[in-house]
Design a protein around this motif. Structure first.
Motif, short mmCIF file in Angstrom:
data_model
loop_
_atom_site.label_atom_id
_atom_site.label_comp_id
_atom_site.label_asym_id
_atom_site.label_seq_id
_atom_site.Cartn_x
_atom_site.Cartn_y
_atom_site.Cartn_z
N CYS A 6 -19.87 -14.65 -6.41
CA CYS A 6 -18.42 -14.85 -6.56
C CYS A 6 -18.20 -16.35 -6.70
O CYS A 6 -18.81 -17.15 -6.03
CB CYS A 6 -17.69 -14.31 -5.33
SG CYS A 6 -15.92 -14.62 -5.37
N ASP B 171 -15.44 -17.89 -6.02
CA ASP B 171 -14.47 -18.43 -5.08
C ASP B 171 -14.83 -18.29 -3.61
O ASP B 171 -14.11 -18.79 -2.76
CB ASP B 171 -13.11 -17.78 -5.33
CG ASP B 171 -12.67 -18.01 -6.76
OD1 ASP B 171 -12.43 -19.17 -7.10
OD2 ASP B 171 -12.60 -17.04 -7.54
N CYS B 172 -15.91 -17.57 -3.30
CA CYS B 172 -16.36 -17.52 -1.91
C CYS B 172 -17.87 -17.34 -1.93
O CYS B 172 -18.46 -17.22 -3.00
CB CYS B 172 -15.65 -16.42 -1.12
SG CYS B 172 -16.09 -14.75 -1.61
N ILE C 19 -19.81 -14.91 -1.09
CA ILE C 19 -20.43 -13.59 -1.12
C ILE C 19 -20.96 -13.31 -2.52
O ILE C 19 -20.55 -13.93 -3.51
CB ILE C 19 -19.49 -12.46 -0.65
CG1 ILE C 19 -18.52 -12.08 -1.77
CG2 ILE C 19 -18.74 -12.78 0.61
CD1 ILE C 19 -18.66 -10.66 -2.14
N HIS D 249 -13.08 -6.46 -4.74
CA HIS D 249 -13.20 -7.82 -4.17
C HIS D 249 -12.44 -8.81 -5.06
O HIS D 249 -11.65 -9.62 -4.57
CB HIS D 249 -14.66 -8.24 -4.03
CG HIS D 249 -14.81 -9.65 -3.51
ND1 HIS D 249 -14.70 -9.96 -2.18
CD2 HIS D 249 -15.00 -10.83 -4.16
CE1 HIS D 249 -14.83 -11.26 -2.02
NE2 HIS D 249 -15.01 -11.82 -3.20
N HIS E 175 -10.24 -13.39 -6.67
CA HIS E 175 -11.47 -14.15 -6.90
C HIS E 175 -12.06 -13.71 -8.24
O HIS E 175 -11.75 -12.64 -8.74
CB HIS E 175 -12.50 -13.85 -5.80
CG HIS E 175 -12.16 -14.51 -4.49
ND1 HIS E 175 -13.00 -14.45 -3.40
CD2 HIS E 175 -11.08 -15.23 -4.10
CE1 HIS E 175 -12.44 -15.10 -2.39
NE2 HIS E 175 -11.27 -15.58 -2.79
ZN LIG Z 1 -14.98 -13.95 -3.43
#
Ligand SMILES: [Zn+2]
Length: 349
Positions: free
Chosen positions: A140, A142-143, A145, A178, A184
């Protein structure tokens, strides 16, 4: 496990309960829903066949092969030195716990071979090894994970499907859920090929091992969730971070409700989290109101004997005591009795 369960349980109710328990254990260990379902279906077919064979008079129970022999599975990892040894040990440990019937043999692959540098890809064999029957990881943007999945088809085909799911916000797609629920985006340019495996069963085992090992596990750094969030494993082995009660945010970062604009309370109020995780605003001493708005509250006093007058900030709205005045700082000195509120608090001097 499923075959054993179906063979041992005598009644249908008992079978149903045990199947449900097994499903929960597998889910808790991060197995994807579709793999659990497929495993149960296959187990049922195999069990039926075993029972059929048992009922044939010419055969005896001794002819049924004992399921105790461990199956061997090979796992190839790129070698990067000591870290790779640690990784191999951890993978073996996870596999011993999750898959007791499988003997996991880990082999290391040199990161760059002469063949890889000088020889062109072998048509067909090498090409298909790099584009299909893979366990893959999509990070991802933006994070921290990543989504880990497997496909028997071309990797590009599967990636197109994921992108289509995101566009359509498909409810059963963990990637879409998600991406869309958190706004994201997944980085499809950085898709990583984690392992090649031609057999579907072995590929899904590898997928689970990778997920358990690195990404879809809450045991490593709370799964990348904030310290004030709860980590859980959602559909498709994706880590789900949920801010704890009393905290707000996207789960990767959670802030206490009271630390954001005093939780909506007045500047002269104290914010706290009460029962049922509801924000409670309490006016500070000397202020009255509902907590969302608090106003300074004065107690006016008049000492007739010495003709002294003044006002102090009250410590509470409803009680008046001599100590309110004696202990308080005079905030306002009055010069005329007209300034006194009616009725004034008569200070017994
Ligand atoms: Zn994310």
């Amino acid at each position: 496990m499923i075959i054993r369960l179906l063979m041992i349980c005598s009644t249908n109710d008992y079978k149903k309960d045990e199947l449900e328990r097994l499903k929960n254990v597998l889910r808790d260990n991060g197995y994807p829903e579709h793999i659990i379902k497929k495993g149960i279906r296959e187990g049922e077919i195999v069990t039926k066949n075993i029972i059929k064979k048992q009922q044939q008079p010419t055969q005896t129970n001794a002819q049924i092969p004992a399921p105790t022999k461990k199956r061997t599975m090979f796992f190839t990892l790129s070698y990067y030195g000591h870290e790779s040894d640690i990784l191999a040990e951890r993978l073996k440990k996870i596999s011993r716990k999750l898959l007791p019937t499988i003997q996991l043999n880990i082999a290391f692959r040199k990161t760059m071979t002469l063949k890889a540098i000088f020889l062109p890809l072998q048509k067909g064999k090498d090409e298909s090894r790099s584009t299909m029957k893979l366990v893959y990881k999509i990070p991802c943007k933006d994070c921290n994970i990543s989504y880990i999945g497997e496909t028997g088809r071309q990797l590009t085909t599967r990636m197109n499907e994921h992108q289509k799911d995101i566009r359509k916000n498909t409810l059963t797609s963990a990637v879409a859920q998600h991406a869309n629920s958190k706004s994201h985006s997944f980085d499809f340019d950085k898709v990583e090929k984690l392992a090649y495996e031609s057999g579907w069963r072995k590929r899904t085992i590898k997928e689970s091992l990778y997920t358990q090992f690195a990404y879809g596990t809450c045991s490593l750094s709370n799964g990348g969730c904030d310290g004030n969030a709860t980590c859980s494993i959602g559909q498709g082995n994706v880590v789900v971070c949920t801010c704890n009660p009393g905290y707000v945010g996207n789960g990767t970062t959670c802030q206490g409700i009271c630390s954001l604009s005093n939780g909506g309370c007045d500047g002269n109020a104290t914010c706290s989290i009460g029962q049922g995780n509801v924000v409670v605003c309490t006016c500070n001493p000397g202020y009255v109101g509902n907590g969302t708005t608090c106003q300074a509250y004065f107690r006016f006093w008049h000492c007739v004997q010495n003709n002294m007058m003044g006002a102090v900030l009250a410590t509470s709205a409803n009680t008046v005591a001599k100590s309110d005045i004696e202990g308080a700082t005079v905030v306002k000195s009055l010069t005329t009795t007209a300034e006194l509120h009616t009725p004034p608090l008569i200070y017994p001097c």
